[in-house]
Design a protein around this motif. Structure first.
Motif, PDB file in Angstrom:
ATOM      1  N   GLY A 180      -6.977  -2.826  -1.759  1.00 18.17           N
ATOM      2  CA  GLY A 180      -7.193  -2.534  -0.357  1.00 18.17           C
ATOM      3  C   GLY A 180      -8.161  -3.495   0.243  1.00 18.17           C
ATOM      4  N   GLU A 181      -7.689  -4.607   0.684  1.00 15.38           N
ATOM      5  CA  GLU A 181      -8.632  -5.572   1.247  1.00 15.38           C
ATOM      6  C   GLU A 181      -9.000  -5.182   2.652  1.00 15.38           C
ATOM      7  N   SER A 182     -10.248  -5.327   2.941  1.00 10.24           N
ATOM      8  CA  SER A 182     -10.687  -5.170   4.313  1.00 10.24           C
ATOM      9  C   SER A 182     -11.232  -6.497   4.793  1.00 10.24           C
ATOM     10  N   VAL A 183     -10.686  -7.551   4.250  1.00 15.78           N
ATOM     11  CA  VAL A 183     -11.248  -8.860   4.549  1.00 15.78           C
ATOM     12  C   VAL A 183     -11.039  -9.185   6.002  1.00 15.78           C
ATOM     13  N   GLY A 184     -12.122  -9.466   6.654  1.00 18.91           N
ATOM     14  CA  GLY A 184     -12.040  -9.962   8.011  1.00 18.91           C
ATOM     15  C   GLY A 184     -12.670 -11.318   8.002  1.00 18.91           C
ATOM     16  N   TYR A 203     -17.241   4.919   6.252  1.00 22.09           N
ATOM     17  CA  TYR A 203     -16.503   4.620   5.042  1.00 22.09           C
ATOM     18  C   TYR A 203     -17.030   3.337   4.413  1.00 22.09           C
ATOM     19  N   GLN A 208     -15.701   0.265   1.810  1.00 20.39           N
ATOM     20  CA  GLN A 208     -14.510  -0.292   1.201  1.00 20.39           C
ATOM     21  C   GLN A 208     -14.877  -1.456   0.293  1.00 20.39           C
ATOM     22  N   GLY A 216     -10.219  -4.474  -3.165  1.00 22.66           N
ATOM     23  CA  GLY A 216      -9.109  -3.915  -3.931  1.00 22.66           C
ATOM     24  C   GLY A 216      -8.995  -2.412  -3.865  1.00 22.66           C
ATOM     25  N   LYS A 217      -9.806  -1.781  -3.036  1.00 21.21           N
ATOM     26  CA  LYS A 217      -9.780  -0.320  -2.959  1.00 21.21           C
ATOM     27  C   LYS A 217      -9.608   0.137  -1.510  1.00 21.21           C
ATOM     28  N   GLY A 218      -9.309   1.408  -1.367  1.00 22.41           N
ATOM     29  CA  GLY A 218      -9.187   1.980  -0.035  1.00 22.41           C
ATOM     30  C   GLY A 218     -10.534   2.419   0.498  1.00 22.41           C
ATOM     31  N   PRO A 219     -10.594   2.783   1.783  1.00 27.07           N
ATOM     32  CA  PRO A 219     -11.848   3.280   2.360  1.00 27.07           C
ATOM     33  C   PRO A 219     -12.327   4.536   1.622  1.00 27.07           C
ATOM     34  N   PHE A 232     -17.244   0.645   7.326  1.00 26.38           N
ATOM     35  CA  PHE A 232     -16.570   0.933   8.592  1.00 26.38           C
ATOM     36  C   PHE A 232     -17.076   2.234   9.176  1.00 26.38           C
TER      37      PHE A 232
END
Lengths: 114, 112
Positions: free
Chosen positions: B1-5, B36, B38, B41-44, B89
């Motif tokens: 789960g990328e949250s890459v910004g 949250y 993050q 590789g994982k979810g929130p 987040f």
């Protein structure tokens, strides 16, 4: 600790094909959700589901998308005729109640459309 | 789960220091808020929540502050540890709906 599980972790599909993403929510939860995150962007709400019907959906969730709870444990997101712009991380979440209840997320399915 | 910004704001702190992550929310009708975490590789992952009838809530090593007047939310992490390194987040809910609206995220980097 109970958790939301999603399969597969990564799905590669040809443009125009149908794809089904699967989720097993936390067992005593009654509300289910799908969100997506396009690389580099915010997490976006797609749809919420309660009592075997959609309770809310976003503008993104058009006729191409559908959700289903086929049995007592699974919650699926189907995307018909996938497009390149559907490539994203798709997260399933669940909560005990709807309003004012924390939503717990799975680790997502990375969908890559070629 | 990328949250890459590619353009996520980053907060860099030393291990053991306190961290404060800020969030401006958009909807004055929002009445429930969640932070949250993050990891790559994982979810929130749920950290803490707060309802609009409160202005402060504490958890284990974390405190959330809510200022409805200026639509501002903050997450304070005490004695920050390397394991706290992640993207954080804020998310809001309100207006009679149960969908979450997420902020853009802040990357927390903890240095030994």
């Amino acid at each position: 600790e109970p958790e939301v599980t999603q399969t597969p972790s990564h799905q590669v599909t040809q443009m125009g094909q149908e794809v089904i993403l699967r989720c097993v929510p936390i067992s005593n939860h009654l509300y289910f959700y799908w969100y997506r995150q396009i690389l580099g962007q915010k997490v976006e709400f797609l749809v919420s589901f309660y009592n075997n019907e959609i309770s809310e959906k976003s503008e993104i969730f058009d006729d191409q998308f559908s959700v289903e709870r086929p049995d007592g444990s699974n919650f699926t997101l189907k995307i018909r005729s996938t497009k390149l712009e559907d490539s994203a991380m798709y997260f399933c979440a669940s909560s005990e109640g709807g309003r004012d209840q924390p939503q717990h997320f799975g680790d997502g399915t990375r969908l890559s459309i070629l | 789960g990328e949250s890459v910004g590619l353009h996520l704001p980053t907060l860099s702190v030393q291990e053991g220091d306190n961290s404060i992550i800020n969030c401006a929310y958009s909807n004055s009708a929002s009445d429930y808020f969640i932070w949250y975490k993050q990891e790559s590789g994982k979810g929130p992952q749920f950290i803490i929540d707060i309802r609009s009838n409160m202005d402060k809530r504490q958890g284990q090593r974390v405190t959330v502050l809510l200022n409805k007047t200026v639509k501002h939310l903050s997450l304070q992490i005490a004695a920050t540890q390397p394991g706290d390194s992640a993207v954080y987040f804020c998310a809001e809910m309100g207006g009679g709906y149960n969908k979450l609206i997420f902020g853009a995220g802040t990357r927390l980097a903890v240095h030994p």
